[in-house]
Design an enzyme around this catalytic site. Structure first.
Site, PDB file in Angstrom:
ATOM      1  N   VAL A 193      57.011 -18.796  77.519  1.00 14.26           N
ATOM      2  CA  VAL A 193      57.437 -19.849  78.443  1.00 14.26           C
ATOM      3  C   VAL A 193      55.556 -19.968  79.440  1.00 14.26           C
ATOM      4  O   VAL A 193      55.183 -20.899  80.080  1.00 14.26           O
ATOM      5  CB  VAL A 193      58.047 -19.661  79.564  1.00 14.26           C
ATOM      6  CG1 VAL A 193      58.147 -20.193  80.958  1.00 14.26           C
ATOM      7  CG2 VAL A 193      59.341 -20.523  79.192  1.00 14.26           C
ATOM      8  N   GLU A 194      55.848 -18.931  79.986  1.00 17.92           N
ATOM      9  CA  GLU A 194      54.411 -18.477  81.387  1.00 17.92           C
ATOM     10  C   GLU A 194      52.913 -18.619  80.164  1.00 17.92           C
ATOM     11  O   GLU A 194      52.825 -20.090  80.836  1.00 17.92           O
ATOM     12  CB  GLU A 194      55.071 -17.068  81.697  1.00 17.92           C
ATOM     13  CG  GLU A 194      55.456 -16.944  82.436  1.00 17.92           C
ATOM     14  CD  GLU A 194      55.487 -17.461  83.737  1.00 17.92           C
ATOM     15  OE1 GLU A 194      54.124 -17.813  83.982  1.00 17.92           O
ATOM     16  OE2 GLU A 194      56.803 -17.136  84.534  1.00 17.92           O
TER      17      GLU A 194
END
Length: 341
Positions: free
Chosen positions: A124-125
């Site tokens: 996600v990051e």
């Protein structure tokens, strides 16, 4: 990324003046002069060095624009979900898990955090390290510390932590890049998190989450362990029924304060085997097909310690689930091979 002692002696000074410094507001204002004094008197930095770093920092208006409209506050769940639950992100997550299988397995053994959660955070990051941010961390933190009054105190503190971190790790404070908020590396740690939770997980004497995926995997697992991830406990589940927006069972705080029993008495029945006294929080989301009701538990709250958003935590939870589902047949194949050997 091996340490280079830019903070020490002639090498640091030469690096600092290799390109013309821009004598801008970040080393001339009263606030910046107070900052220089603090770094010198409290942390033992040479005042001239800190002043030179601030002179090199540049205000970025795009940073101020970005921080005023984070996706977590502007998108509905169905929009937010589409960003992260993409086939390419799932496939690359599986590849990332397989490539660094040993590190993931060791992190799970030592910290009790599932490999899928750690991989989902990194996915996600930064899309597994593919996109770590385009801004110089120095520019981001200086811009927000001195030109963003709503959170200037927080980002000034992070600028302090950044200079301490780069001194400790031997990194050049003027070249590291990250997000518009100054987050760095595979897991996008802010400076204070870097100092508290980043690990040298591969034994090379440098805690490098910037370019070293093994250190990043261990560091994300350590972060969750430090924030009291409960091994084997549930994260969240979608439940039947509904609650009106005005319901007192839809609490505003991210930390769960009600219990499973409170929701059961209102007709919201979990499918998972969760004790009645377990803390829970109901979350109402707008999905592709309308309203969704979820019960979230302690471990969901732990994910929000990484990013204070229930949309973020739900994206991590669902991506982790997708990665587990894809990895399960591969694990079964490997077990079959070992049993036949």
């Amino acid at each position: 990324m091996k340490a280079v002692s830019y903070w020490l002696g002639v090498g640091w000074v030469m690096a600092c003046f290799a390109s013309p410094l821009q004598a801008g507001p970040y080393n001339e204002t009263p606030e910046s002069r107070d900052f220089v004094r603090e770094m010198s008197e409290r942390y033992g930095f040479e005042a001239e060095r800190v002043s030179a770093i601030l002179a090199n920092a540049q205000r970025r208006d795009s940073i101020l624009e970005a921080i005023s409209r984070p996706a977590e506050k502007t998108l509905e769940w169905y929009e937010y979900r589409r960003i992260f639950m993409r086939e390419e992100r799932i496939e690359q997550g599986v590849s990332f898990l397989r490539k660094h299988q040993e590190a993931f397995e060791r992190a799970e053994r030592e910290y009790g955090v599932p490999a899928s959660i750690v991989a989902a955070i990194i996915g996600v990051e930064t899309w597994y390290g593919t996109y770590k941010g385009k801004y110089r961390v120095l520019d981001a933190l200086a811009t927000l510390a001195f030109d963003y009054p709503p959170r200037s105190r927080f980002f000034r503190s992070e600028l302090v932590q950044y200079l301490l971190m780069t001194r400790e790790q031997g990194f050049d404070p003027m070249v590291l890049t990250g997000s518009y908020a100054g987050a760095m590396g595979y897991g996008q740690f802010i400076s204070s998190s870097y100092r508290h939770y980043a690990l040298d997980f591969d034994g090379d004497d440098v805690a490098d989450i910037l370019t070293n995926p093994v250190d990043a995997i261990g560091s994300v697992a350590n972060y969750f362990h430090a924030h009291r991830w409960q091994t084997g406990e549930p994260v969240a589940e979608r439940v039947s029924g509904s609650l009106p927006k005005s319901s007192p069972l839809l609490t505003g705080e991210l930390r769960p304060t009600l219990t499973v029993t409170d929701y059961q008495q209102a007709g919201i029945i979990p499918k998972m085997d969760v004790p009645g006294d377990a803390k829970a929080r109901a979350v109402r989301l707008v999905g592709d097909e309308g309203s969704e009701l979820w019960l979230t538990y302690h471990n969901f709250y732990v994910i929000t310690r990484y990013n204070h958003s229930h949309l973020y935590a739900m994206a991590v939870h669902q991506l982790a689930g997708a990665l587990e589902e894809r990895m399960r047949p591969l694990a079964n194949e490997n077990n079959g091979d070992s049993n036949n050997s």
